[in-house]
Design an enzyme around this catalytic site. Structure first.
Site, short mmCIF file in Angstrom:
data_model
loop_
_atom_site.label_atom_id
_atom_site.label_comp_id
_atom_site.label_asym_id
_atom_site.label_seq_id
_atom_site.Cartn_x
_atom_site.Cartn_y
_atom_site.Cartn_z
N HIS A 1 -6.42 7.95 11.93
CA HIS A 1 -7.22 6.71 11.86
C HIS A 1 -8.64 7.07 12.31
O HIS A 1 -8.86 7.44 13.46
CB HIS A 1 -6.61 5.65 12.78
CG HIS A 1 -7.43 4.39 12.87
ND1 HIS A 1 -6.95 3.17 12.45
CD2 HIS A 1 -8.69 4.17 13.30
CE1 HIS A 1 -7.90 2.25 12.64
NE2 HIS A 1 -8.97 2.83 13.16
N VAL B 1 -12.97 -2.81 21.10
CA VAL B 1 -12.58 -2.36 22.44
C VAL B 1 -13.15 -0.97 22.71
O VAL B 1 -13.66 -0.68 23.79
CB VAL B 1 -11.03 -2.33 22.54
CG1 VAL B 1 -10.59 -1.76 23.89
CG2 VAL B 1 -10.44 -3.71 22.32
N ARG C 1 -16.81 -7.34 14.34
CA ARG C 1 -17.06 -7.68 15.75
C ARG C 1 -17.24 -6.39 16.53
O ARG C 1 -17.07 -5.31 15.99
CB ARG C 1 -15.86 -8.43 16.30
CG ARG C 1 -14.59 -7.60 16.09
CD ARG C 1 -13.37 -8.17 16.71
NE ARG C 1 -12.17 -7.56 16.19
CZ ARG C 1 -11.64 -6.41 16.59
NH1 ARG C 1 -12.26 -5.70 17.52
NH2 ARG C 1 -10.55 -5.94 16.05
N GLU D 1 -12.75 0.73 8.94
CA GLU D 1 -11.61 1.57 9.33
C GLU D 1 -11.01 2.29 8.12
O GLU D 1 -10.79 1.69 7.07
CB GLU D 1 -10.52 0.72 9.99
CG GLU D 1 -10.99 0.05 11.27
CD GLU D 1 -9.84 -0.51 12.10
OE1 GLU D 1 -10.02 -0.61 13.32
OE2 GLU D 1 -8.78 -0.87 11.54
N GLU E 1 0.85 -1.19 0.00
CA GLU E 1 0.00 0.00 0.00
C GLU E 1 0.88 1.23 0.00
O GLU E 1 2.01 1.20 0.52
CB GLU E 1 -0.82 0.04 1.31
CG GLU E 1 -2.23 -0.35 1.14
CD GLU E 1 -3.00 -0.37 2.46
OE1 GLU E 1 -2.57 0.20 3.47
OE2 GLU E 1 -4.07 -0.99 2.44
P1 ADP Z 1 -4.11 -4.21 11.75
O1 ADP Z 1 -5.25 -5.04 11.26
O2 ADP Z 1 -2.84 -4.98 11.92
O3 ADP Z 1 -4.47 -3.39 12.97
P2 ADP Z 1 -4.61 -1.94 9.94
O4 ADP Z 1 -4.67 -2.10 8.49
O5 ADP Z 1 -5.90 -1.76 10.68
O6 ADP Z 1 -3.78 -3.16 10.58
O7 ADP Z 1 -3.68 -0.71 10.30
C1 ADP Z 1 -3.33 -0.40 11.64
C2 ADP Z 1 -2.64 0.94 11.69
O8 ADP Z 1 -1.44 0.92 10.88
C3 ADP Z 1 -3.43 2.12 11.14
O9 ADP Z 1 -4.32 2.66 12.08
C4 ADP Z 1 -2.31 3.09 10.79
O10 ADP Z 1 -1.79 3.70 11.95
C5 ADP Z 1 -1.23 2.17 10.26
N1 ADP Z 1 -1.38 2.04 8.78
C6 ADP Z 1 -2.06 1.09 8.11
N2 ADP Z 1 -2.01 1.29 6.77
C7 ADP Z 1 -1.26 2.41 6.58
C8 ADP Z 1 -0.83 3.16 5.43
N3 ADP Z 1 -1.16 2.76 4.19
N4 ADP Z 1 -0.08 4.27 5.63
C9 ADP Z 1 0.27 4.68 6.88
N5 ADP Z 1 -0.10 4.01 8.01
C10 ADP Z 1 -0.85 2.90 7.88
#
Ligand code: ADP
Length: 447
Positions: A208, A294, A291, A275, A200
């Site tokens: 977020h 938290v 789900r 998200e 990505e």
């Molecule tokens: P997980 O399922 O492991 O929690 P996520 O896809 O929800 O992974 O991403 C968790 C966090 O990682 C996000 O809230 C953000 O802080 C960071 N993150 C994820 N994707 C990106 C991105 N493309 N660029 C910058 N930060 C990212």
């Protein structure tokens, strides 16, 4: 309505589910490992069944034991909480095959959203904007280099089966891509038994922001607004707030509409969270959690809607108790996650809790399974309490939160209370000026 619900979880979320059931007149069954025989969820439930030894793999993740517990207690539904088996599609399927209701989405939707590449594909086809990237697995360095060149560095390598921030690696240029790909792959393989990864665009200052939804079996889907969860360490949330200080009312409505339209098309059932990363006024889908989360209590605080109660009602076939028009937002809420961890190094700090004095007063909610004399076992997640504070405005919420954090006493183990005390007086945080990388940057400057 169900007569008896088995709660396939532990800690504060097991209590949370028990409380919703109690208010609805539903009997509860707690399951527990031998390490949790004295746990609060076991004490409060109507019945309790020991399902195995301390390691989660042999107890809270032990599907045959949990099903046996449901059978001997005659439970008609199972609530999985969050973590453990909550996003295990096979578990949801097996529960259904045994004639027991799984309180959650369909196994098909859990499976779809559990595979992050499939989830992004689905989001795109449902009209939900996604982060630019490889649009599929990256099998080797050659493909990785090509994708990264197209979207531009820095890029983020993520695990298809990812969760909990594991298996994520940033590459700032093509020289670093090879190493980042192989470490991400190795971490993903070790953590999830699946080493498939994708790429990505790495956003430099995203926030977020996630949208809470509820869908029933009658085709109705509503959203309950957003939560901002940008205060993170190692991609794990530490503090959440609602509404997001970054959004205005029309942005809120617009993203809510996009999500509701998409999930209505999908026929989504149950509670879920979509998200996004938000940067320069644009939303990019990253994943969907199928789900309860938290941080759901901050949404409950501003909407007055009991999300767990709605989950149970939906699973029992009832229509949603609210239309979109019924959902109104009042004031501001913040949740602090209190972990039994060193507040600087975040090293786990299990052990005996000698004193426990949670704060109280107007607008203060503490979700916790702690009591003085309880021993925090070393086997599970270190979340021991959630402090949720609600106030008419963000400023009043912050004043109340500072006061509540001052009152909070947990003796005998290290906790992250001190970290929260520092955060809630920090000028950037008070001004709502932060992104997902802010906390780590700020903590580094304290050293
Ligand atoms: P997980 O399922 O492991 O929690 P996520 O896809 O929800 O992974 O991403 C968790 C966090 O990682 C996000 O809230 C953000 O802080 C960071 N993150 C994820 N994707 C990106 C991105 N493309 N660029 C910058 N930060 C990212």
């Amino acid at each position: 309505m169900f007569e008896k619900v088995l709660i396939a979880n532990r800690g504060e979320v097991a209590l949370r589910i028990h409380r919703a059931c109690r208010e609805m007149g539903i009997h509860t069954v707690a399951v527990h490992s031998t390490a949790d025989a004295d746990a609060m969820h076991v004490r409060l439930a109507d019945e309790a069944v020991c399902i195995g030894p301390p390691p989660a793999a042999e107890s809270y993740l032990n599907i045959p034991s949990i099903l046996a517990a449901a059978e001997i207690t005659n439970a008609d539904a199972i609530h999985p909480g969050y973590g453990f088996l909550s996003e295990n599609a096979r578990f949801a399927e097996i529960v259904r095959e045994h004639g027991v209701t799984f309180i959650g989405p369909t196994p098909e939707h859990i499976r779809l959203m559990g595979d992050k590449i499939a989830a992004k594909d689905a989001a795109r086809s449902l009209g939900i904007p996604v982060v630019p990237g490889s649009d599929g697995p990256v099998p080797n360095l050659e493909v990785g280099l090509k994708v990264a060149k197209e979207i531009g560095y820095p890029v983020l390598i993520k695990a298809t089966a990812g969760g909990g921030g594991r298996g994520m690696k940033v590459a700032h240029n093509s020289d670093k891509l090879s190493e980042a790909l192989s470490t991400a792959r190795a971490e993903a393989g070790a953590a999830f038994g699946n080493d498939q990864v994708y790429i990505e665009k790495y956003l430099s200052t995203p926030r977020h922001i996630e949208v809470q939804v509820l869908g029933d079996s009658h085709g109705n889907v509503i959203h309950l607004g957003e939560r901002e969860c940008s205060l993170q360490r190692r991609h794990q949330k530490i503090l959440e707030e609602c509404p997001s200080p970054a959004l205005n009312a029309s942005e809120r409505e617009a993203i809510g509409d996009v999500v509701v339209r998409g999930l209505t098309k999908l026929g989504y059932l149950g509670a879920g969270t979509v998200e996004f990363l938000y940067e320069d006024g644009k939303f990019y889908f990253i994943e969907m959690n199928t789900r309860v989360q938290v941080e759901h209590p901050i949404t409950e605080a501003v909407t007055g809607i009991d999300i767990v109660r709605e989950q149970i009602r939906i699973a029992a076939g009832a229509p949603l108790g609210y239309t979109q028009k019924d959902v109104t937002f009042h004031g501001h809420a913040i949740e602090c996650r209190i972990n039994a961890e060193n507040p600087v190094t975040f090293a786990p700090s299990p052990g005996r809790v000698t004193d426990y004095h949670p704060p109280g007063g107007l607008g203060v909610r503490v979700d916790s399974a702690l009591y003085a004399g309880y021993s925090v076992p070393p086997y599970y997640d270190s979340l021991i309490a959630k402090l949720i504070v609600h106030g008419p405005t963000r400023n009043e919420c912050l004043m109340r939160l500072r006061r509540a954090l001052e009152e909070f006493v947990v003796g005998g183990v290290d906790t992250t209370i001190d970290l929260h005390r520092k955060l809630v007086t920090n000028a950037d945080f008070v001004n709502g000026q932060y992104d997902v990388h802010w906390l780590e940057r700020t903590m580094a400057s304290w050293r």
